[in-house]
Design an enzyme around this catalytic site. Structure first.
Site, PDB file in Angstrom:
ATOM      1  N   ARG A 130       0.755  -1.156   0.097  1.00  0.00           N
ATOM      2  CA  ARG A 130      -0.070   0.130  -0.154  1.00  0.00           C
ATOM      3  C   ARG A 130       0.729   1.284   0.067  1.00  0.00           C
ATOM      4  O   ARG A 130       0.419   2.454   0.317  1.00  0.00           O
ATOM      5  CB  ARG A 130      -0.836   0.089   1.200  1.00  0.00           C
ATOM      6  N   LYS A 152       2.548  11.024 -11.731  1.00  0.00           N
ATOM      7  CA  LYS A 152       1.440  10.271 -12.483  1.00  0.00           C
ATOM      8  C   LYS A 152       2.086   8.920 -12.680  1.00  0.00           C
ATOM      9  O   LYS A 152       3.333   8.632 -13.505  1.00  0.00           O
ATOM     10  CB  LYS A 152       0.855  10.766 -13.960  1.00  0.00           C
ATOM     11  N   GLU A 194       7.826  16.993 -25.815  1.00  0.00           N
ATOM     12  CA  GLU A 194       7.300  17.422 -24.689  1.00  0.00           C
ATOM     13  C   GLU A 194       8.052  18.768 -24.322  1.00  0.00           C
ATOM     14  O   GLU A 194       7.335  19.540 -23.397  1.00  0.00           O
ATOM     15  CB  GLU A 194       7.479  16.340 -23.575  1.00  0.00           C
ATOM     16  N   GLU A 246      -5.467  16.821 -11.283  1.00  0.00           N
ATOM     17  CA  GLU A 246      -6.055  16.905 -12.589  1.00  0.00           C
ATOM     18  C   GLU A 246      -7.534  17.078 -12.574  1.00  0.00           C
ATOM     19  O   GLU A 246      -8.397  16.419 -13.067  1.00  0.00           O
ATOM     20  CB  GLU A 246      -5.577  15.658 -13.639  1.00  0.00           C
ATOM     21  N   ARG A 250      -4.420  20.914 -14.678  1.00  0.00           N
ATOM     22  CA  ARG A 250      -3.343  19.903 -15.174  1.00  0.00           C
ATOM     23  C   ARG A 250      -3.666  19.280 -16.553  1.00  0.00           C
ATOM     24  O   ARG A 250      -2.544  18.974 -17.198  1.00  0.00           O
ATOM     25  CB  ARG A 250      -3.234  18.947 -14.001  1.00  0.00           C
ATOM     26  N   HIS A 257      -2.054  15.017 -26.745  1.00  0.00           N
ATOM     27  CA  HIS A 257      -2.152  13.713 -26.237  1.00  0.00           C
ATOM     28  C   HIS A 257      -3.206  12.766 -26.840  1.00  0.00           C
ATOM     29  O   HIS A 257      -3.341  11.700 -26.723  1.00  0.00           O
ATOM     30  CB  HIS A 257      -1.882  13.613 -24.668  1.00  0.00           C
TER      31      HIS A 257
END
Ligand code: NAD
Ligand code: GLY
Length: 371
Positions: A130, A152, A194, A246, A250, A257
């Protein structure tokens, strides 16, 4: 929105401000092999360096030596290399290594590699017992300017890219610019996509700087690279600091994308590099912005020229408009089946919105066959 160009660019250290989940990004040369770089990482009895069959032989021993004082046992797991391996089966190799070595919940994971290794290691760190601490050691330009920062983490599903994952922040990000010297040319260009992204969405001064320096960047001039990585991380830090998970802002980081992920999934993971798909996806998203009446054609052509000069594709693969539309529905921004696009509403500013499917089909028809 405050002005991201006001963020300091003098430091080689960029801070991600997220309260108790805050962490620094260190950017520079010679960082990987220096023990001082790692002094802020929690000491623990065990550590696992997660890398892949390409990167581990180049850099794992150097990292292992540099962190030796912080951990009694340091294990290395080398994953198969490639986007097509960013899946459950390969993720499980990380858990096999952790459990096989009886790693406890203080074990530190080091993600040594590009975005694929970083995303998978982060997801493993988020879920092993966890949650265990992890450090990002990005070795591609794309990972240094984007994927290693902001927490992410994900794996792909055959039906959609990065659809299974978690938000989970690292303890530290170390961008050793020296590692970029061994990067293949195509991968380097993919990273530039990017970098370019940050201009039209947030910082027109940075866009002009990239345009003025694209030849030097293509030649991997160290001083130019240092600035490109630092400025990209500052802009990303500015966005993530305001919207970690997000819920709004964000999403602008996903410029290019929606079309890009459709290209990657539609062709099969690994055919086009992620950055290549994003580069072409930005051209398509700009074309859509123009058709929506938001930006003029000159701006579309300006960015298209830069994407091309960075060595990236500007014409998409022909999958058919219907197939693109189907693929784009499996996107995290989609709501109730409605596809959402990041569009440029004016140079240096982006927003998320839907678009009439006839208009999107026009974009696909125009951008996916040579003129
Ligand atoms: P990658 O991880 O596949 O790395 C590209 C290639 O370069 C691989 O073959 C790798 O082994 C090799 N490589 C890495 N470092 C090297 C080095 N220093 N020298 C020689 N070879 C090296 O691809 P990537 O472009 O780094 O990352 C793309 C991935 O990142 C995608 O899966 C994408 O979805 C993900 N991503 C995530 C985020 C995020 O916010 N988490 C953002 C952008 C992209
Ligand atoms: N790369 C997009 C994001 O981090 O949100």
């Amino acid at each position: 929105m405050s002005d991201p160009s006001k963020v300091s660019s003098a430091s080689e250290r960029v801070q991600i401000d997220l309260g108790e989940r805050s962490y620094p990004i260190q950017i520079g040369s010679g960082l990987l092999g220096s023990p001082a770089t790692w002094s802020g990482v929690p000491a623990s009895s065990q550590a696992l360096i997660v890398s892949n069959t390409t990167v581990a032989p180049l850099y794992a021993a150097r990292l292992q030596q540099a962190i030796a004082a912080r951990h009694r046992q340091i294990h290395v797991v080398s994953l198969p290399d490639g986007e097509e391996h960013k899946n459950w089966q390969v993720l499980n190799l990380i858990f096999d290594a952790l459990l096989g070595k009886a790693c406890d919940r203080k074990t530190v994971l080091y993600a040594l590699g590009g975005g694929v290794v970083g995303d998978m290691t982060g997801f493993a760190a988020a879920s092993y017992m966890r949650g265990v601490p992890f450090v990002q050691v990005p070795t591609t330009l794309l990972a240094q300017v984007d994927s290693s920062v902001g927490g992410k983490t994900a794996i792909n599903h055959p039906l959609g890219k990065n659809m299974i994952g978690a938000f989970y922040q690292p303890q530290l990000v170390v961008c050793d610019l020296d590692t970029l010297a061994s990067l293949p040319a195509r991968e380097f260009s993919a990273g530039l996509a990017e970098v370019i992204k940050y201009g039209p969405i947030a910082d027109m001064d940075f866009l002009s700087w990239i345009e003025a320096n694209i030849d030097g960047l293509n030649q991997r001039d160290p001083a130019l690279l240092a600035h490109a990585v630092r400025r990209s991380c500052e802009i990303k830090a500015w966005v993530v600091g305001q919207d970690e998970k997000e819920s709004g802002l964000r999403a602008i980081l996903n410029f290019g994308h929606t079309f890009g992920h459709a290209i990657e999934t539609g062709l099969g993971y690994g055919q086009w590099l992620h950055g290549e798909a994003v580069g072409c996806g930005m051209v398509m998203a700009l074309d859509l912005s123009h058709r929506l009446g938001l930006v003029d054609l000159a701006f579309v052509e300006r960015i298209t020229r830069l994407v091309h000069r960075a060595g990236l594709p500007i014409v998409g693969p022909v999958l058919g408009a219907q197939r693109y539309l189907e693929l784009m529905q499996v996107d995290k921004k989609a709501q109730a089946g409605e596809i959402k696009f990041v569009v440029i509403d004016k140079p240096g500013s982006a927003l998320v919105r839907s678009a009439p499917s006839e208009l999107v089909a026009e974009v696909i028809d125009r951008c996916c066959c040579p003129r």
